[in-house]
Design an enzyme around this catalytic site. Structure first.
Site, PDB file in Angstrom:
ATOM      1  CG  HIS A   9       6.730   0.123   6.929  1.00 24.21           C
ATOM      2  ND1 HIS A   9       7.441  -0.436   7.138  1.00 24.21           N
ATOM      3  CD2 HIS A   9       6.310   0.480   5.821  1.00 24.21           C
ATOM      4  CE1 HIS A   9       7.469  -1.349   6.178  1.00 24.21           C
ATOM      5  NE2 HIS A   9       6.758  -0.533   5.091  1.00 24.21           N
ATOM      6  CD  GLU A  87       5.453  -1.726  -0.648  1.00 24.36           C
ATOM      7  OE1 GLU A  87       5.412  -0.393  -1.650  1.00 24.36           O
ATOM      8  OE2 GLU A  87       6.320  -1.375  -0.098  1.00 24.36           O
TER       9      GLU A  87
END
Length: 247
Positions: A9, A87
């Site tokens: 990202h 994550e």
């Protein structure tokens, strides 16, 4: 030969503030949005096409994917979201400043927490308001599947089943796949694909918003991999990620 494209990202608000983020659902900064758009422009300029995209359930990755596909005029592509691409969970460190933690505990300890393979940070308490247990997006999971902390080994353990059961079969069937995820879920995949040792994975850092291309053989073994665009810029961006945990 198959091609797989991985994108971490774009810069998030907590990347900018140098905080441990993990499963906390923070958004992209204006810089992060531009990084995502630039990734899409780069992929379009290089002639990349995709049949299917995968991302996490965290907005910094999903919006990175959307901005990337928007630049490619491919927002209609099917997208599969999975918590398994989230994550790594940073436990009780989530929300805390990395440099402050390095001053308190030392650079070496913070490096272990950030980059070691099998040492997790201190866990959140189940009653901690930062815990994601009770978050509606994880309502279908067993309580034990929503972590209170993770090391990279734990992240690998949840990412690989998703790779084996969903992503790899799609690639083998001829689908051109794009994955927009996070630094450590991508590190987990790269460790597996490149057979990186538990010791050497400590040195791997993934820069924000730069497409990482894997060329794979029929058995999905890597033939080579490379970042699109300026290789020197990618190396500098990875080095900047490495320095985030220093006092």
């Amino acid at each position: 030969m198959h091609k797989l494209v991985l994108i971490r990202h774009g810069e998030s608000t907590w990347n900018l503030e140098n905080r441990f983020t993990g499963w906390t659902d923070v958004d992209l900064t204006p810089t992060g949005i531009e990084q995502a758009k630039n990734a899409g422009r780069l992929l379009k300029a290089e002639g990349y096409e995709f049949d299917l995209a995968y991302t996490s359930v965290l907005k910094r990755a999903t919006r990175t994917l959307w901005h990337c596909l928007d630049e490619m005029d491919r927002t209609w592509l099917p997208v599969e979201h999975s918590w398994r691409l989230n994550e790594r969970h940073y436990g009780a460190l989530q929300g805390l400043n990395k440099a402050d933690m390095a001053k308190q505990y030392g650079d070496a300890q913070v490096l272990v927490w950030r980059r070691s393979y099998d040492t997790p940070p201190p866990a959140l308490e189940t009653t901690d308001p930062r815990s994601e247990r009770g978050d509606l997006r994880y309502a279908g999971l067993q309580a034990g599947e929503v972590p209170l902390t993770e090391c990279l080994k734990d992240t690998v353990a949840r990412v690989l089943p998703y790779w084996n059961e969903s992503i790899a079969p799609a690639i083998r069937s001829g689908k051109r796949v794009l994955i927009a995820a996070h630094g450590n879920s991508i590190r987990a995949l790269v460790k597996y694909l490149d057979n990186i040792s538990d010791q050497d994975i400590v040195g791997l850092n993934i820069p924000n918003g730069i497409p990482l291309v894997y060329e794979l053989d029929a058995d999905l073994k890597p033939l080579r991999h490379y970042y699109l665009g300026d290789a020197e810029a990618a190396a500098k961006a990875a080095a900047a990620v490495a320095s985030q945990g220093k006092a």
